[in-house]
Design an enzyme around this catalytic site. Structure first.
Site, PDB file in Angstrom:
ATOM      1  N   SER A  62       0.841  -1.196   0.000  1.00  0.00           N
ATOM      2  CA  SER A  62       0.000   0.000   0.000  1.00  0.00           C
ATOM      3  C   SER A  62       0.874   1.243   0.000  1.00  0.00           C
ATOM      4  CB  SER A  62      -0.905   0.022   1.229  1.00  0.00           C
ATOM      5  OG  SER A  62      -0.162   0.302   2.395  1.00  0.00           O
ATOM      6  N   LYS A  63       0.311   2.344  -0.525  1.00  0.00           N
ATOM      7  CA  LYS A  63       1.067   3.599  -0.630  1.00  0.00           C
ATOM      8  C   LYS A  63       1.352   4.194   0.741  1.00  0.00           C
ATOM      9  CE  LYS A  63      -1.759   5.270  -3.928  1.00  0.00           C
ATOM     10  NZ  LYS A  63      -2.309   6.196  -4.938  1.00  0.00           N
ATOM     11  N   ARG A  64       0.542   3.843   1.743  1.00  0.00           N
ATOM     12  CA  ARG A  64       0.773   4.385   3.091  1.00  0.00           C
ATOM     13  C   ARG A  64       2.017   3.781   3.729  1.00  0.00           C
ATOM     14  NH1 ARG A  64      -4.544   3.487   3.178  1.00  0.00           N
ATOM     15  NH2 ARG A  64      -4.336   1.589   4.415  1.00  0.00           N
TER      16      ARG A  64
END
Length: 491
Positions: free
Chosen positions: A256-258
């Site tokens: 995920s980008k987080r």
């Protein structure tokens, strides 16, 4: 089945412009494009931008730019047009309502007037009683007036699917064979604001655009029975489904980008990965090598051997060490001229070069590229190694730590270096090396390991640099001597 016998497929990727494109968009696009090319079909890009609250300005252009950079551009899409335009979902809003009305009239869908407060209370009660969560169908069979007489009413209804009791939850997948999914809830297909939900819009759009193979992540398996129902209720042919395994972090969590910068597709360009290395890597993530032991392969070779049954169904680990190895391999396989062009473009993009390089600067990069090509894994590593070539002699910054690490005899060594090079007629690498060895190693009795450190810092500003004598040759006599004198004056 021979390639000639394959029916031309229409595939699509449908990202949302809600920020930096996800690496999963490229992963899906790669397999979409491979199947379209294998069958002589078409690859479509559709922008799913109906979630206006999450829309990010510039994100759509990033999708086009990054897919184009990877060589995964679509045959049809908002940027290139096509026979099924518009390809931007927000421009298709008038398309969906007639199909909602058709489903309601046929008894396959119904209006639901329950308020958000009532739905929250219902879910809370179900969870406390450990019951399956889902809509309790209070509105089924009721007129607006009948429902208004009951608690928890809102005058802005949604439309829900009426899932039959005997719904089929098994479907065939070209990667996984027969798949069983959970029984679906009465899914909302039209929101209170009149916008379709994803589940309706994706089926309508895929059908109207003639999509024959729906490639998407395995998280959509649970939604597929709903989509199959919609196809059948509307009297449409059900497409093939190919549910790809999700990319995973080393700890097996979904990428995920987080949590992982590598989830951002633009990150790979910023870091200096080559597009052909990233495409090769994404092939290997979900698919075996095109031949035993042959991990390096082109997209064309991938297409030639492509078969859905070979796709790995276990969530593949995003192995950065493998990607870095591949990138280094591709960098070393480039001609110096090609690599020099890519280095220069990367330096411009990162601002390390303030504008397009001059012909003189390109000559310097091209001459210096062979000195660093074997040492590089990423294009971004070239900037620190070659930066000394792009600054004026009087503006070169000497790294304070590098200067502090020089030995006490550095002034004497620099004096000998300057004297040796002033009288040198052939200012090329071999004569430079011979002259400095004679003056410093033989003349001053300093070990080779330490003999050239002052000259390296003077010429490049750093303790670690490309090969010193070749760097001096590229800079030339005037610049080399100017830099040596400048550092000497500070000691």
């Amino acid at each position: 089945m021979t390639d000639a016998a394959l029916t031309p497929a229409r595939t699509r990727v449908a990202p949302s412009p809600t920020g930096d494109p996800h690496v999963g968009t490229a992963y899906m696009a790669l397999f979409d494009l491979a199947w379209a090319r294998k069958t002589g079909g078409r690859f479509v890009l559709r922008i799913e931008d109906t979630d206006q609250a999450r829309y990010v300005e510039g994100s759509e252009q990033q999708i086009y730019d990054t897919l184009g950079w990877l060589g995964l551009s679509a045959d049809e899409g908002p940027d290139v047009g096509g026979p099924y335009a518009p390809y931007r979902q927000s421009e298709r809003l008038d398309t969906y309502k007639p199909y909602v009305d058709q489903l309601v009239e046929a008894g396959h869908a119904y209006y639901c007037w329950c308020s958000t407060e009532r739905l929250a209370e219902m879910r809370d009660k179900q969870q406390k009683l450990k019951l399956p969560t889902g809509y309790d169908r209070l509105c089924v069979g009721k007129t607006r007036e009948e429902r208004a007489a009951l608690p928890g009413f809102t005058d802005r209804p949604v439309v829900r699917m009426l899932i039959p009791d005997d719904v089929e939850t098994r479907f065939e997948d070209v990667i996984r064979g027969w798949v069983s999914a959970p029984r679906p809830d009465d899914q909302v297909i039209l929101k209170a604001d009149g916008f379709p939900t994803y589940h309706l819009a994706v089926v309508v759009d895929d059908h109207l655009m003639g999509i024959t193979t729906v490639v998407r992540g395995e998280e959509w398996i649970s939604s597929t029975p709903k989509h199959v129902l919609l196809y059948r209720w509307l009297g449409w042919e059900v497409p093939q489904f190919a549910h790809m395994p999700l990319l995973r972090n080393p700890d097996k969590s979904k990428i995920s980008k987080r949590k992982n910068p590598a989830a951002r597709l633009t990150w790979f360009r910023e870091e200096g990965y080559l597009p052909e290395a990233l495409v090769n890597f994404l092939q290997l993530v979900g698919y075996p090598p095109v031949a035993d032991g042959q991990e390096v392969s082109t997209f064309e070779e991938f297409v030639e051997t492509f078969d859905w049954t070979k796709v790995n169904t276990v969530g593949p680990i995003f192995d950065m060490d493998k990607l870095n190895w591949l990138n280094g391999h591709y960098i070393r396989a480039l001609s110096p001229e090609d690599l020099a062009g890519r280095i220069a473009a990367h330096l411009v993009r990162t601002g390390e070069l303030p504008g397009e390089p001059t012909p003189e600067q390109m000559d310097l990069v091209t001459a210096a590229t062979p000195l660093v090509q074997e040492r590089m894994q990423l294009l971004k590593e070239a900037g620190p190694m070659l930066g000394f070539l792009f600054v004026a002699d009087e503006e070169l910054t000497f790294d304070p730590d590098a200067v502090a690490a020089l030995k006490d005899d550095a002034p004497q060594v620099l004096d000998a270096t300057i004297a040796a090079l002033e009288g040198l007629h052939d200012f090329t690498a071999e004569p430079i090396q011979a002259a400095l060895r004679a003056a410093i190693v033989d003349g001053l009795g300093i070990k080779p390991k330490f003999a050239f450190a002052p000259a390296r810092v003077a010429v490049t500003g750093r303790r670690i640099s490309p090969p010193l004598f070749e760097s001096m040759e590229i800079l030339g006599r005037h610049a080399t001597l100017a830099r040596l004198r400048r550092l000497r004056a500070t000691l």
